[in-house]
Design a protein around this motif. Structure first.
Motif, PDB file in Angstrom:
ATOM      1  N   SER A 298       0.843  -1.202  -0.047  1.00  0.00           N
ATOM      2  CA  SER A 298       0.203  -0.002  -0.201  1.00  0.00           C
ATOM      3  C   SER A 298       0.972   1.201  -0.181  1.00  0.00           C
ATOM      4  CB  SER A 298      -1.040   0.029   1.074  1.00  0.00           C
ATOM      5  OG  SER A 298      -0.304  -0.008   2.494  1.00  0.00           O
ATOM      6  N   PHE A 299       2.075   1.167   0.788  1.00  0.00           N
ATOM      7  CA  PHE A 299       3.097   2.304   0.545  1.00  0.00           C
ATOM      8  C   PHE A 299       3.521   2.478  -1.009  1.00  0.00           C
ATOM      9  CE2 PHE A 299       4.841   3.529   4.809  1.00  0.00           C
ATOM     10  CZ  PHE A 299       4.701   4.709   4.475  1.00  0.00           C
ATOM     11  N   ALA A 300       3.901   1.189  -1.569  1.00  0.00           N
ATOM     12  CA  ALA A 300       4.625   1.279  -2.872  1.00  0.00           C
ATOM     13  C   ALA A 300       3.635   1.715  -4.114  1.00  0.00           C
ATOM     14  CB  ALA A 300       4.884  -0.130  -3.207  1.00  0.00           C
TER      15      ALA A 300
ATOM     16  N   ASN B 193      12.293  -2.959   0.366  1.00  0.00           N
ATOM     17  CA  ASN B 193      11.782  -3.940   1.175  1.00  0.00           C
ATOM     18  C   ASN B 193      13.241  -4.744   1.682  1.00  0.00           C
ATOM     19  OD1 ASN B 193      11.104  -6.194   2.543  1.00  0.00           O
ATOM     20  ND2 ASN B 193       9.587  -7.014   1.109  1.00  0.00           N
ATOM     21  N   LEU B 194      13.350  -4.456   2.921  1.00  0.00           N
ATOM     22  CA  LEU B 194      14.835  -4.905   3.336  1.00  0.00           C
ATOM     23  C   LEU B 194      14.596  -6.007   4.227  1.00  0.00           C
ATOM     24  CD1 LEU B 194      16.208  -1.644   4.944  1.00  0.00           C
ATOM     25  CD2 LEU B 194      16.789  -2.781   2.718  1.00  0.00           C
ATOM     26  N   ARG B 195      14.366  -7.385   3.746  1.00  0.00           N
ATOM     27  CA  ARG B 195      14.106  -8.562   4.636  1.00  0.00           C
ATOM     28  C   ARG B 195      12.831  -8.451   5.309  1.00  0.00           C
ATOM     29  NH1 ARG B 195      19.290  -7.549   4.764  1.00  0.00           N
ATOM     30  NH2 ARG B 195      19.078  -7.419   7.196  1.00  0.00           N
ATOM     31  N   GLY B 196      11.641  -7.773   4.723  1.00  0.00           N
ATOM     32  CA  GLY B 196      10.442  -7.918   5.620  1.00  0.00           C
ATOM     33  C   GLY B 196      10.447  -6.479   6.280  1.00  0.00           C
ATOM     34  N   VAL B 197      11.378  -5.723   6.355  1.00  0.00           N
ATOM     35  CA  VAL B 197      10.994  -4.390   6.926  1.00  0.00           C
ATOM     36  C   VAL B 197      11.052  -3.252   5.737  1.00  0.00           C
ATOM     37  CG1 VAL B 197      12.255  -2.583   7.998  1.00  0.00           C
ATOM     38  CG2 VAL B 197      12.372  -4.823   8.832  1.00  0.00           C
ATOM     39  N   THR B 198      10.047  -2.285   5.706  1.00  0.00           N
ATOM     40  CA  THR B 198       9.746  -1.462   4.682  1.00  0.00           C
ATOM     41  C   THR B 198      10.610  -0.275   4.976  1.00  0.00           C
ATOM     42  OG1 THR B 198       7.832  -2.324   4.205  1.00  0.00           O
ATOM     43  CG2 THR B 198       8.192  -0.039   3.385  1.00  0.00           C
ATOM     44  N   LYS B 199      11.622   0.239   4.100  1.00  0.00           N
ATOM     45  CA  LYS B 199      12.316   1.499   4.368  1.00  0.00           C
ATOM     46  C   LYS B 199      11.733   2.264   3.197  1.00  0.00           C
ATOM     47  CE  LYS B 199      17.076   3.296   3.715  1.00  0.00           C
ATOM     48  NZ  LYS B 199      18.469   2.845   3.173  1.00  0.00           N
ATOM     49  N   VAL B 200      11.288   3.484   3.755  1.00  0.00           N
ATOM     50  CA  VAL B 200      10.608   4.496   2.760  1.00  0.00           C
ATOM     51  C   VAL B 200      11.312   5.720   2.906  1.00  0.00           C
ATOM     52  CG1 VAL B 200       8.297   3.403   2.822  1.00  0.00           C
ATOM     53  CG2 VAL B 200       9.053   5.292   4.484  1.00  0.00           C
ATOM     54  N   THR B 201      11.820   6.352   1.635  1.00  0.00           N
ATOM     55  CA  THR B 201      12.430   7.824   1.818  1.00  0.00           C
ATOM     56  C   THR B 201      11.156   8.772   1.227  1.00  0.00           C
ATOM     57  OG1 THR B 201      14.532   6.743   1.229  1.00  0.00           O
ATOM     58  CG2 THR B 201      14.360   9.237   0.611  1.00  0.00           C
TER      59      THR B 201
END
Length: 153
Positions: free
Chosen positions: A9-11, A118-126
């Motif tokens: 939903s972020f993507a 997607n960092l191994r299940g963690v969502t990193k957003v800028t």
């Protein structure tokens, strides 16, 4: 308000504006409380009489870091991120202050999703940020902030 509840939903906002917050008035009381919390009582922030005489702005100005500290408040007016185990402020990048925020000015945050990983299940957003000042052409600042979102599966 935009509801986010997963990486997907972020993507869907990648490269797009997510939204704009409400206006927030920066008062002298808020500036003074920030000065107390940070032990930064420089006269350009706290001494209205001196600022009226000596400052080129003729008013007190908010601390730059006070403006930055309002990002979470204003971000939460734009989005509601649900289904979370944890949210972490990970960093601020390429930040530039363009103009001071004068006392009693109104500011708002405009945000765009510039990157998502997607960092191994963690969502990193800028998130690309612009803090606008009402009735001013130049923003208070522009930059990017990075959040880590640990969504529940």
């Amino acid at each position: 308000m935009v509801i986010i509840d997963s990486h997907e939903s972020f993507a869907r906002f990648l490269g797009q504006e997510i939204g704009i917050s409400n206006w927030h008035k920066v008062t002298q009381e808020q500036i003074n409380k920030f000065a107390d919390a940070t032990l930064d009582h420089q006269w350009i922030h706290c001494d209205a009489e001196r600022a009226a005489i000596e400052s080129p702005f003729k008013k007190t100005i908010a601390h730059g870091y006070l403006s930055l500290s309002l990002i979470p408040l204003l971000w939460k007016q734009i989005t509601e991120v649900k289904n979370l185990k944890m949210e972490i402020n990970y960093g601020i990048e390429s930040l530039r202050f363009a103009q001071p925020v004068l006392v009693d000015s109104e500011i708002r945050l405009r945000v765009k999703l510039s990157n998502i990983v997607n960092l191994r299940g963690v969502t990193k957003v800028t998130i690309a940020l612009t803090m606008e000042i009402k009735d001013e052409a130049k923003p208070a600042f522009t930059g990017e902030t990075v959040f880590l979102y640990h969504f529940n599966n």
